[in-house]
Design an enzyme around this catalytic site. Structure first.
Site, PDB file in Angstrom:
ATOM      1  N   HIS A  83      -0.990   0.205  -9.925  1.00 47.49           N
ATOM      2  CA  HIS A  83      -1.665  -0.759  -9.029  1.00 47.49           C
ATOM      3  C   HIS A  83      -2.184  -1.988  -9.799  1.00 47.49           C
ATOM      4  O   HIS A  83      -3.393  -2.219  -9.880  1.00 47.49           O
ATOM      5  CB  HIS A  83      -2.807  -0.082  -8.251  1.00 47.49           C
ATOM      6  N   GLU A  99      -2.895   7.651  -4.031  1.00 48.55           N
ATOM      7  CA  GLU A  99      -3.379   7.013  -5.242  1.00 48.55           C
ATOM      8  C   GLU A  99      -4.721   7.591  -5.685  1.00 48.55           C
ATOM      9  O   GLU A  99      -5.585   7.785  -4.816  1.00 48.55           O
ATOM     10  CB  GLU A  99      -3.541   5.515  -4.922  1.00 48.55           C
ATOM     11  N   ARG A 144       0.863  -1.185   0.000  1.00 47.80           N
ATOM     12  CA  ARG A 144       0.000   0.000   0.000  1.00 47.80           C
ATOM     13  C   ARG A 144       0.898   1.234   0.000  1.00 47.80           C
ATOM     14  O   ARG A 144       1.920   1.273   0.698  1.00 47.80           O
ATOM     15  CB  ARG A 144      -0.910   0.028   1.231  1.00 47.80           C
TER      16      ARG A 144
HETATM   17  C1  GLV Z   1      -4.937  -5.182  -3.900  1.00 46.56           C
HETATM   18  O1  GLV Z   1      -4.256  -4.232  -3.735  1.00 46.56           O
HETATM   19  C2  GLV Z   1      -5.476  -5.962  -2.833  1.00 46.56           C
HETATM   20  O2  GLV Z   1      -5.313  -5.601  -1.662  1.00 46.56           O
HETATM   21  O3  GLV Z   1      -6.108  -6.972  -3.120  1.00 46.56           O
END
Ligand code: GLV
Length: 319
Positions: free
Chosen positions: A285, A267, A238
């Site tokens: 991402h 983000e 993250r």
């Molecule tokens: C993607 O970032 C997830 O947490 O599945």
């Protein structure tokens, strides 16, 4: 028949499973659902299937009403969900661990290769129409064989990334809240260390811990300064685990060699200074972004919601 609200577009296989048992209201817009629209739609929902782009907080749970029984996140990370607020209202929150482990480790390793072998730089150079030819010292990167990977957060994704690193001849150290299965540690030759030691010995640091208050800016100016100037940082976990302004400064000033980022602090915004740096690879991402993985995530989230609505224990509850 209950009412299930799905906060964004998800694969048909999951929608069909939900529709077989319940009335489904799935947001179909090309953009993310707006907050006001979401608050309106969740009113009267018995279950919410949520995407990680939607904040599921007390305000939203109250807007849904007291009949809400399940919040099924289509993601392994659940920092978008106020879990205590769910628990306090008797709502079961679930996530999708396991099914995205290999896809995310693939992206982590892809970023490790892109950063250490300067693949993004090479691609940008060709696309910019710059003159180039093979040269002994042209775009030299750094080898992985015999180097050390430091895995921060040795859950399933961290272990899968370590497994790939071992196949590339790397040594593994890891930092984790708990000891991993000794058989897996032995198979990987992985040694548990504290974060300070990991930062100083690793040639590549890869982040795989969950995001929360305890990991906010876990990697900031001080931690970057503790790394070798030849070290690369990769983040597929993250964004806010890393202080992005501090990272941009460290990359600019040669405090570390390079970075690969799949996630960003604000983000989808990316720190503007990162955009001007050659030694960072930026991808939007994509950790779990394969057809197979996204389908499996959505189907697992649907199974979670369906189980709660049937009064059963869901396959993957949070905690
Ligand atoms: C993607 O970032 C997830 O947490 O599945």
């Amino acid at each position: 028949m209950s009412r299930v609200v799905v906060t964004g577009r998800i694969p048909d296989a999951a929608i069909e499973k939900l529709r077989a048992e319940h009335e489904v209201d799935a947001w179909q817009g090309p953009e993310s659902i707006g907050r006001e629209e979401l608050l309106r739609r969740v009113a009267g929902a018995d279950a919410i299937v949520s995407l990680l782009t939607e904040r599921i907080d007390a305000e939203l749970l109250d807007a849904a009403g007291p009949q809400l029984k399940a919040v099924a996140n289509v993601a392994v990370g659940y920092d978008n969900i106020d879990v205590p607020a769910c628990t306090g209202r008797g709502i079961v929150a679930t996530n999708t661990p396991g099914v995205l482990t290999e896809a995310t480790a693939d992206i982590a390793f892809g970023l490790i290769l892109m950063a250490t072998r300067r693949l993004g730089e090479g691609e940008r150079l060709i696309r910019a129409g710059q003159a180039w030819k093979w040269g002994m010292f042209f775009l030299l990167g750094s080898s992985l064989q015999g180097k050390t990977l430091g895995v921060v957060g040795m859950g399933g994704i961290g272990q899968a990334t370590a497994r790939r690193a071992k196949a590339f001849g790397m040594d593994i150290v890891y930092q984790s809240r708990s000891e991993i299965d000794p058989a897996i540690a032995a198979e990987l030759g992985a040694r548990r260390v504290d974060l300070d030691e990991l930062l100083t010995v690793s040639d590549v640091v890869s982040l795989h811990c969950p995001y929360g208050a305890a990991t906010h800016h876990l990697i900031g100016a001080e931690q970057l300064a503790a790394m070798k100037s030849s070290t690369y940082l990769v983040n597929t976990a993250r964004g806010p685990i890393v202080d992005e302004a501090a990272l941009a400064a460290a990359l600019r000033d040669g405090v570390i060699a390079g970075a690969g980022l799949d996630v960003f602090e604000h983000e989808p915004q990316v720190h503007p200074e990162l955009l001007d740096l050659e030694n960072v690879t930026l991808v939007p991402h994509l950790g779990s972004a394969t057809v197979e993985t996204r389908t499996a995530m959505a189907v697992l989230a649907a199974d979670n919601a369906l189980a709660v609505l049937r009064g059963e224990r869901p396959p993957t509850p949070i905690d």
